[in-house]
Design a protein around this motif. Structure first.
Motif, PDB file in Angstrom:
ATOM      1  N   VAL A  50       7.146  11.385  11.523  1.00 48.37           N
ATOM      2  CA  VAL A  50       6.837  10.057  11.003  1.00 48.37           C
ATOM      3  C   VAL A  50       6.645  10.122   9.493  1.00 48.37           C
ATOM      4  CG1 VAL A  50       4.327  10.233  11.323  1.00 48.37           C
ATOM      5  CG2 VAL A  50       5.421   7.986  11.412  1.00 48.37           C
ATOM      6  N   CYS A  51       7.014   9.034   8.832  1.00 53.48           N
ATOM      7  CA  CYS A  51       6.714   8.860   7.411  1.00 53.48           C
ATOM      8  C   CYS A  51       5.390   8.109   7.341  1.00 53.48           C
ATOM      9  CB  CYS A  51       7.818   8.046   6.730  1.00 53.48           C
ATOM     10  SG  CYS A  51       7.404   7.535   5.040  1.00 53.48           S
ATOM     11  N   LEU A  52       4.379   8.751   6.801  1.00 48.03           N
ATOM     12  CA  LEU A  52       3.093   8.081   6.604  1.00 48.03           C
ATOM     13  C   LEU A  52       3.239   7.177   5.384  1.00 48.03           C
ATOM     14  CD1 LEU A  52       0.007   7.836   7.301  1.00 48.03           C
ATOM     15  CD2 LEU A  52      -0.339   9.550   5.520  1.00 48.03           C
ATOM     16  N   ASP A  53       3.356   5.881   5.615  1.00 43.49           N
ATOM     17  CA  ASP A  53       3.483   4.904   4.527  1.00 43.49           C
ATOM     18  C   ASP A  53       2.138   4.194   4.401  1.00 43.49           C
ATOM     19  OD1 ASP A  53       3.908   2.380   3.118  1.00 43.49           O
ATOM     20  OD2 ASP A  53       6.042   2.846   3.281  1.00 43.49           O
ATOM     21  N   THR A  54       1.402   4.541   3.361  1.00 38.31           N
ATOM     22  CA  THR A  54       0.031   4.048   3.217  1.00 38.31           C
ATOM     23  C   THR A  54      -0.036   2.544   3.036  1.00 38.31           C
ATOM     24  OG1 THR A  54       0.056   4.509   0.837  1.00 38.31           O
ATOM     25  CG2 THR A  54      -0.786   6.250   2.289  1.00 38.31           C
ATOM     26  N   GLY A  55       0.903   1.965   2.310  1.00 33.53           N
ATOM     27  CA  GLY A  55       0.879   0.532   2.054  1.00 33.53           C
ATOM     28  C   GLY A  55       1.211  -0.288   3.283  1.00 33.53           C
ATOM     29  N   THR A  58      -1.552  -0.019   5.916  1.00 34.32           N
ATOM     30  CA  THR A  58      -2.741  -0.787   5.549  1.00 34.32           C
ATOM     31  C   THR A  58      -2.536  -2.273   5.824  1.00 34.32           C
ATOM     32  OG1 THR A  58      -3.428   0.838   3.909  1.00 34.32           O
ATOM     33  CG2 THR A  58      -4.281  -1.398   3.633  1.00 34.32           C
ATOM     34  N   LEU A  59      -1.392  -2.818   5.393  1.00 32.22           N
ATOM     35  CA  LEU A  59      -1.159  -4.252   5.615  1.00 32.22           C
ATOM     36  C   LEU A  59      -0.950  -4.588   7.086  1.00 32.22           C
ATOM     37  CD1 LEU A  59       0.971  -5.464   2.569  1.00 32.22           C
ATOM     38  CD2 LEU A  59      -1.518  -5.399   2.863  1.00 32.22           C
ATOM     39  N   ALA A  60      -0.569  -3.599   7.894  1.00 33.41           N
ATOM     40  CA  ALA A  60      -0.418  -3.818   9.331  1.00 33.41           C
ATOM     41  C   ALA A  60      -1.742  -3.616  10.072  1.00 33.41           C
ATOM     42  CB  ALA A  60       0.643  -2.879   9.899  1.00 33.41           C
ATOM     43  N   GLY A  61      -2.841  -3.417   9.314  1.00 35.60           N
ATOM     44  CA  GLY A  61      -4.156  -3.309   9.929  1.00 35.60           C
ATOM     45  C   GLY A  61      -4.586  -1.895  10.248  1.00 35.60           C
ATOM     46  N   GLY A  62      -3.815  -0.905   9.820  1.00 45.07           N
ATOM     47  CA  GLY A  62      -4.152   0.484  10.108  1.00 45.07           C
ATOM     48  C   GLY A  62      -4.942   1.144   8.996  1.00 45.07           C
ATOM     49  N   ASP A  63      -5.357   2.361   9.266  1.00 46.22           N
ATOM     50  CA  ASP A  63      -6.111   3.164   8.308  1.00 46.22           C
ATOM     51  C   ASP A  63      -5.349   4.458   8.067  1.00 46.22           C
ATOM     52  OD1 ASP A  63      -7.843   4.699   6.840  1.00 46.22           O
ATOM     53  OD2 ASP A  63      -9.437   4.723   8.329  1.00 46.22           O
ATOM     54  N   LYS A  81       1.700   4.272  -1.405  1.00 50.24           N
ATOM     55  CA  LYS A  81       1.979   2.887  -1.768  1.00 50.24           C
ATOM     56  C   LYS A  81       0.675   2.116  -1.599  1.00 50.24           C
ATOM     57  CE  LYS A  81       5.360  -0.607  -0.559  1.00 50.24           C
ATOM     58  NZ  LYS A  81       6.665  -0.719   0.093  1.00 50.24           N
ATOM     59  N   ASP A  82       0.292   1.370  -2.620  1.00 52.50           N
ATOM     60  CA  ASP A  82      -0.947   0.611  -2.527  1.00 52.50           C
ATOM     61  C   ASP A  82      -0.662  -0.762  -1.935  1.00 52.50           C
ATOM     62  OD1 ASP A  82      -3.672   0.196  -2.679  1.00 52.50           O
ATOM     63  OD2 ASP A  82      -3.812   0.776  -4.783  1.00 52.50           O
ATOM     64  N   ALA A  83      -1.697  -1.426  -1.469  1.00 53.40           N
ATOM     65  CA  ALA A  83      -1.549  -2.703  -0.788  1.00 53.40           C
ATOM     66  C   ALA A  83      -2.736  -3.603  -1.103  1.00 53.40           C
ATOM     67  CB  ALA A  83      -1.465  -2.481   0.721  1.00 53.40           C
ATOM     68  N   ASP A  84      -2.440  -4.866  -1.311  1.00 50.77           N
ATOM     69  CA  ASP A  84      -3.455  -5.879  -1.607  1.00 50.77           C
ATOM     70  C   ASP A  84      -3.652  -6.731  -0.356  1.00 50.77           C
ATOM     71  OD1 ASP A  84      -4.794  -8.227  -2.397  1.00 50.77           O
ATOM     72  OD2 ASP A  84      -3.955  -8.119  -4.423  1.00 50.77           O
ATOM     73  N   LEU A  85      -4.739  -6.471   0.369  1.00 51.79           N
ATOM     74  CA  LEU A  85      -5.000  -7.191   1.620  1.00 51.79           C
ATOM     75  C   LEU A  85      -5.200  -8.692   1.406  1.00 51.79           C
ATOM     76  CD1 LEU A  85      -7.317  -4.568   3.332  1.00 51.79           C
ATOM     77  CD2 LEU A  85      -5.039  -5.281   4.118  1.00 51.79           C
ATOM     78  N   THR A 112      -4.887  -0.006  -7.560  1.00 48.28           N
ATOM     79  CA  THR A 112      -5.335  -1.375  -7.824  1.00 48.28           C
ATOM     80  C   THR A 112      -5.521  -2.193  -6.549  1.00 48.28           C
ATOM     81  OG1 THR A 112      -3.088  -2.278  -8.082  1.00 48.28           O
ATOM     82  CG2 THR A 112      -4.161  -1.374 -10.059  1.00 48.28           C
ATOM     83  N   GLY A 113      -5.205  -1.602  -5.402  1.00 48.69           N
ATOM     84  CA  GLY A 113      -5.299  -2.322  -4.138  1.00 48.69           C
ATOM     85  C   GLY A 113      -6.372  -1.762  -3.222  1.00 48.69           C
ATOM     86  N   ASP A 114      -6.108  -1.854  -1.934  1.00 49.58           N
ATOM     87  CA  ASP A 114      -7.109  -1.544  -0.918  1.00 49.58           C
ATOM     88  C   ASP A 114      -6.893  -0.236  -0.168  1.00 49.58           C
ATOM     89  OD1 ASP A 114      -8.761  -4.015  -1.056  1.00 49.58           O
ATOM     90  OD2 ASP A 114      -6.822  -4.947  -0.621  1.00 49.58           O
ATOM     91  N   VAL A 115      -5.871   0.532  -0.502  1.00 50.63           N
ATOM     92  CA  VAL A 115      -5.636   1.797   0.183  1.00 50.63           C
ATOM     93  C   VAL A 115      -6.678   2.823  -0.273  1.00 50.63           C
ATOM     94  CG1 VAL A 115      -4.033   3.728   0.481  1.00 50.63           C
ATOM     95  CG2 VAL A 115      -3.173   1.378   0.532  1.00 50.63           C
TER      96      VAL A 115
END
Length: 165
Positions: A50-55, A58-63, A81-85, A112-115
């Motif tokens: 699997v490719c661990l895609d942090t962004g 995160t936006l799909a509700g995972g940690d 990859k950062d993500a802005d919830l 700058t995001g929530d990751v």
């Protein structure tokens, strides 16, 4: 539909391996495998990495920090990859999809995001991950502001230099 889907993924994995390639599955918003639970199910039914895609996770509700420990032996690549919830929530509440999330800055510059990058980087170190770390920075779908893209990438590089001494 999971058994049939997983069988097709596994056949593709086997064909790649038969040609000397090691495939990696990249879950992604806007596809059949978006969430941590869906990625878990695919990993349960196949032997694909699997490719661990942090962004996206995160936006799909995972940690991502939790998922990487669970998937430790199966991570074949990492997309930092950062993500802005808040941006994601605003777009989804207005009925928008992935294109609108990207355009609204749902995937922002690193740091700058929530990751939880501290947790992700610590976790990668703890599991002994030595593979690729790909810095992924989406540009809004409408228009390509190359100056902004270059500035974002310079900022991402500075952030990484500070985060990865």
């Amino acid at each position: 539909a999971w058994p049939g889907f997983a069988d097709r993924v596994q056949r593709a994995v086997d064909r790649c391996r038969g040609r000397g390639l090691e495939p990696v599955f990249h879950y992604h918003l806007g596809t059949d495998v978006e969430t941590e639970a869906e990625a878990d199910r695919l990993l349960e039914l196949t032997d694909v990495a699997v490719c661990l895609d942090t962004g996206h996770l995160t936006l799909a509700g995972g940690d991502p920090a939790t998922a990487l420990r669970k998937w430790a032996g199966r991570i074949g690549q990492v997309h930092l990859k950062d993500a802005d919830l808040a941006a994601h929530r605003r777009v989804r509440e207005a009925g928008g999809g992935l294109t609108e999330v990207v355009a609204a800055g749902g995937f922002c510059a690193l740091g700058t995001g929530d990751v939880d990058f501290a947790g992700v980087l610590r976790g990668l170190d703890e599991i002994g991950y030595t593979g690729w770390l790909v810095i992924e920075q989406d540009a809004p779908a409408q228009g390509q502001d190359l100056d902004r893209i270059r500035a974002d990438q310079r900022g991402n590089r500075r952030w990484l230099e500070e985060a990865l001494p």
